[in-house]
Design a protein around this motif. Structure first.
Motif, PDB file in Angstrom:
ATOM      1  N   TYR A 107       0.773  -1.235  -0.151  1.00 13.06           N
ATOM      2  CA  TYR A 107       0.179   0.052   0.006  1.00 13.06           C
ATOM      3  C   TYR A 107       0.831   1.191  -0.230  1.00 13.06           C
ATOM      4  O   TYR A 107       0.265   2.381  -0.044  1.00 13.06           O
ATOM      5  N   GLN A 108       2.160   1.179   0.312  1.00 14.14           N
ATOM      6  CA  GLN A 108       2.981   2.340  -0.040  1.00 14.14           C
ATOM      7  C   GLN A 108       2.849   2.829  -1.319  1.00 14.14           C
ATOM      8  O   GLN A 108       3.233   4.008  -1.817  1.00 14.14           O
TER       9      GLN A 108
ATOM     10  N   GLN B  30      -3.170   1.674  16.743  1.00 16.86           N
ATOM     11  CA  GLN B  30      -3.767   1.752  15.296  1.00 16.86           C
ATOM     12  C   GLN B  30      -5.240   2.259  15.278  1.00 16.86           C
ATOM     13  O   GLN B  30      -5.626   2.903  14.446  1.00 16.86           O
ATOM     14  N   GLU B  31      -6.125   1.778  16.378  1.00 10.77           N
ATOM     15  CA  GLU B  31      -7.472   2.345  16.199  1.00 10.77           C
ATOM     16  C   GLU B  31      -7.529   3.716  16.427  1.00 10.77           C
ATOM     17  O   GLU B  31      -8.416   4.447  15.681  1.00 10.77           O
ATOM     18  N   ARG B  32      -6.743   4.225  17.272  1.00 14.82           N
ATOM     19  CA  ARG B  32      -6.479   5.668  17.435  1.00 14.82           C
ATOM     20  C   ARG B  32      -6.318   6.404  16.276  1.00 14.82           C
ATOM     21  O   ARG B  32      -6.646   7.466  15.894  1.00 14.82           O
ATOM     22  N   LYS B  33      -5.252   5.971  15.468  1.00 17.79           N
ATOM     23  CA  LYS B  33      -4.917   6.689  14.206  1.00 17.79           C
ATOM     24  C   LYS B  33      -6.032   6.427  13.163  1.00 17.79           C
ATOM     25  O   LYS B  33      -6.162   7.213  12.561  1.00 17.79           O
ATOM     26  N   GLU B  34      -6.561   5.210  13.214  1.00 16.23           N
ATOM     27  CA  GLU B  34      -7.657   5.177  12.088  1.00 16.23           C
ATOM     28  C   GLU B  34      -8.903   6.078  12.413  1.00 16.23           C
ATOM     29  O   GLU B  34      -9.262   6.397  11.652  1.00 16.23           O
TER      30      GLU B  34
ATOM     31  N   TYR C  90      -4.216   6.927   3.371  1.00 16.35           N
ATOM     32  CA  TYR C  90      -4.444   5.744   3.934  1.00 16.35           C
ATOM     33  C   TYR C  90      -3.475   4.924   3.272  1.00 16.35           C
ATOM     34  O   TYR C  90      -4.122   4.385   2.028  1.00 16.35           O
ATOM     35  N   PRO C  91      -2.289   4.548   3.248  1.00 15.56           N
ATOM     36  CA  PRO C  91      -1.565   4.793   4.705  1.00 15.56           C
ATOM     37  C   PRO C  91      -1.001   5.982   4.445  1.00 15.56           C
ATOM     38  O   PRO C  91      -1.013   6.970   3.553  1.00 15.56           O
ATOM     39  N   PRO C  92      -0.763   6.688   5.969  1.00 15.90           N
ATOM     40  CA  PRO C  92      -0.431   8.090   5.899  1.00 15.90           C
ATOM     41  C   PRO C  92       0.784   8.445   5.188  1.00 15.90           C
ATOM     42  O   PRO C  92       2.082   7.657   5.572  1.00 15.90           O
ATOM     43  N   ASN C  93       1.172   9.643   4.692  1.00 16.63           N
ATOM     44  CA  ASN C  93       2.499   9.951   4.385  1.00 16.63           C
ATOM     45  C   ASN C  93       3.096  10.859   5.330  1.00 16.63           C
ATOM     46  O   ASN C  93       2.657  10.956   6.378  1.00 16.63           O
TER      47      ASN C  93
END
Lengths: 240, 240, 240, 240, 240, 240
Positions: A69-70, C198-202, C219-222
């Motif tokens: 996914y990168q 991960q839940e907090r990030k999502e 998603y995924p975050p840069n």
């Protein structure tokens, strides 16, 4: 092919999948219902849009690792961003619900982008969250594992199989509480019109049945019932 | 066989399908539950009535065309009109839910005619509409295609298979939230009485368990618990 | 093995099964989701506890008679009384839902005894009653027949298969609206912590997506999104 | 309906089931192959005869006891004695091979009586013995249990389902190494003649392909190949 | 339990699995046939021996690595070395043939050690090699992947499920061309004797049927046929 | 990618599918066996070649009519003519054997053109004829109906699913009596060499086992056995 008229879509929003299968049956098409798919949010099952397809094949451990996914061009992510507004994303997961083909964030992104809905013959994750969206999504079953565990997104915009039915890009995908029907593009206009008329007629016939009319003469209607129906139309379609 | 007493039906309305399977198991019958069928309207799952059967075989394209319904004697339509009041229509669709065995209008007609419910091991269409009826209907899955796409109604009133269980006309068909049980006619009276007693006992035992009684001595009850139960009955069955 | 810290269980109560499968996938574990099981009471699907296992084999008519429950040591009843508080009873029914592996009274007893939930890859009876309990129970399907009709409880506390997944006693069993995941005991602490993060990030990323952020970069975050996320954490995790 | 001419049966003995399905496909019939059935004796797979049907429903323990065979009119035994010479006994076992629908003695009796073969979508017992008979028998799988364990013979001479296909009494049942096809009676004469011609043509085309002819122009044949074929016919159909 | 007499095994070598299922059906046992298993070498299908069981659960990637076989006590290898002469190794693979439960070397070792055969409801690898052994082996399907890919050998000598049937250690496992039957140990002696007599009778009845006797009066035999049978026995069981 | 060396193919002809799955398992690939496919001609099961893929989706009645073959570019026929010599035609029929994906003429043409074999997860027709060819062909089941009844050939040379496994064009497809394995192209050289060595070692170990060596120390070999193996190699690999 010319863009689909908004009229057709508008009519289809009032036609049930049951009625569509009958109209297609009359034209010799018997395999148009995507069997076994259920709406994640039953209150948002009504769906009409052109098919935008995404095809998965089985995952392979050396290719389908979490870091794929990168790549911003990963086909699954690219497909989500490519669905045109008003279209339904249709995913071919080979009827295999052992893993998800998407989750809450992807379905939210589809909704925000203006898609008309999503359909997969695989699983979906985060279904409690998706069930809160006012967005039609159909899947075979809730399934927590990420798609990479079982599925590999390979290409988009090609004809696919979904739940045992051929789906060509641009076909009309219609959903309701019974499930999902694929309506071939070249039949959409005429079937939409015919179906809309049929729904109106069935509304009348249902009222008759509720009031005690027998099936014979009513469903299908004989001449007398047909005359009565015409009068009802002329009268402005009142409740009986 | 003499008509079934209304008493038996009345008792059965308070007996769960779980309790019935146990009573039949004690009599050597192990295959009486129509596995995999769900109520379309879960608020209307309670169902008791004698079986009226309809048998389908696979459709054949030259025989099963849309115009067959012009024949007022078509077996599917004729069967709907023939179900006696208080009976349950039971349909043998060979466990195949790729098409419906009926829809909203037919189920409405059954309800209006006084049938006690409908059971099919195939699909049903118009399920959102059927889910609004106060009428027990059980099917394998919602399925939009009309029955002619897959099924051919062939005869009624014969012994059939439904969801893997033998159903003879006149057998008692009982439904609740767990599903549907077929209770052979000749056992109906005694099983109804025994089941009703068992339900009463389980109501008492459940209260005991809720209040912390262990399984041993309670379920099944030992002598002390049985004595306590008798006293509870004598006391007028109070909440514990 | 040392008792599992309450901290780990506490964290897991906020981690979805979807997130857990991803964390396990990163560690090479692809087969951890008990496919096809549904919560009987969807409002009580959230479940965390160590596995306490019960194994069934097929019933045999001469061994599995109704009087076996007179034996207070019958393995099914003994297992219910042996589940430690906070544990989840996990039953191996060979994915066969033709009969129940338990019913309302047994599930009530488990709840009263302080179990964290119950999981079976077979059927369950009295599901309307179980659906009223504030107690997480997952099964393949409602099924009225008593377990003796198909299943024979044989031993407890051994490694089992449940819905195609290996479950070792003491593994963490986590459930939510998507279904049930088995988290191997030795990974529980680290996966719980990682999952909670991960839940907090999502939660943050979902808010971004809802407001129109594209998948690429989010998603995924840069790096930019990651910086934004850190700031959001520092700001006290406000609604966006 | 008039008796089937021996000419038609004779032609069909040289027509493969593959060729028959194509001829029926051209006439709009797509569901004519009894999928999943295999010949017990592959050296005796060639079979042609009119269908004589026997229908089974699920067994019930109180009705299907070993002593039922004391009744000389038991439907299974009566059916074996009722199959007319030249007919094929076709049995509807609901695609369930957990038990046999017959064994060595019954198949031997059918053979002695002059039946043309037997077809079941259930199991068969004594298959090593049946494999020694010069008699075409097709089943889903070898299965030792007697039919009473799972099946109840209920009536004969009615339309049935067999392996997912509608079989009406009198339909032509044709078998070979690929399996079994049901050819509706009213199409038998014309399909037999057309199929026989097609087999002859495919024999010629296969020789061409073996000698290196490309598919294009050969299969299907273009004008040149068709001319060559006609010459080959005129030449007496020599080996190429 | 006392060791099984060699007489019983010897008798059973002449009794078909079909006959055994009937004898067990008469005693109320309906689920004794291990459905769907086929002999790898059809010329070596005849098998009689006591069950020695091995149980598999699903593999887990961190536990089931190729180096586990370095442990000389690995349960699969240990089980092979533990099967007593004359016993049949019966493996519970949860009916899952996606991987093998053994291959050519393990089956050869079993044969050399004097086992009576092997039965698995999973797959087997090296089946072309096993098909050359004069050793009865039954499996669901050939399957190349090593067992670790799907299965984890966990314990031996416990009651198991195999192909849907309960198998207790010491039960008699009998195989022939129809498949495999599990005969409970406590019934072995009487069923062996009864079965042997039944086989002799069916040999006589089959000769009668071949010569044209009708089913009625012959199968089952009436008084006259029974008298004839007794005379045939007295005459030394000649060919008819 | 550079053309595959003939050396690799040559080595693979002596490596069983069982050995290949183990080599791939060691490299983390667990899903490489095309489960459930059988050789039509068991005497011609040995097969090695690069994959040439053909993809089918479900048929649609208005598109898949008998006259489509008049088009010389029809994808199925074009694919047959496009398979390079030494390649294996691999067909994705969604594991659906209700219809054939080819028949005797197409398989003959493939053989004449120098293909190394054919694999389909659907059906095949004319299997008695194909079983006479000295040409490796694997399918799920014999099935008489022409492909148009169920399948629509849509494109070639794309990654596909076959029997649940990802097949990329150019992957090595290896078949034997156990079935078919897909060996990813980039691993072919090293796996071929390793596999060939493993086969040689297993030949030695099998001889040891046949002569009575126990599993422990032999399979896998300990130091002593390894030394013995090296000596055997040095001695010219004699029969033991």
């Amino acid at each position: 092919m010319a863009p689909l008229g908004e009229k057709t879509k508008s009519l289809l929003r009032d036609v049930s999948t049951a009625t569509l299968t009958t109209a297609l049956f009359k034209r010799g098409l018997r395999n148009v219902f995507l069997a076994g798919l259920r709406p994640v949010n039953p209150r948002a099952a009504r769906m009409v849009g052109e098919a935008f397809t995404l095809r998965y094949i089985p995952a392979r451990e050396d290719l389908d690792r979490i870091d794929v996914y990168q790549d911003p061009k990963h086909p699954q992510r690219a497909a989500i961003e490519a669905v045109p507004p008003g279209h339904v994303m249709v995913m071919d997961c080979r009827n295999d619900a052992r893993a998800a083909s998407g989750g809450g964030i992807l379905m939210t992104r589809l909704m925000v982008r203006g898609a008309a809905g999503a359909v997969t013959d695989g699983g979906l994750r985060d279904t409690p969250e998706i069930a809160e969206l006012d967005f039609p999504v159909f899947c075979r079953a809730p399934s927590a594992p990420l798609n990479l565990a079982v599925h590999h997104a390979v290409d988009m915009g090609v004809p696919i199989a979904c739940a045992g039915v051929a789906v060509y890009p641009g076909d009309l995908i219609v959903g309701d509480g019974d499930g999902v029907v694929c309506l071939p593009r070249h039949l959409a206009d005429e079937v939409a019109a015919e179906g809309w008329e049929q729904e109106r007629k069935e509304r009348f016939l249902t009222m008759k049945i509720r009031k005690g009319a027998p099936l014979v003469g009513t469903y299908p209607p004989n001449e007398a019932t047909t005359a009565e129906y015409k009068k009802w139309l002329a009268d402005g379609e009142p409740e009986l």
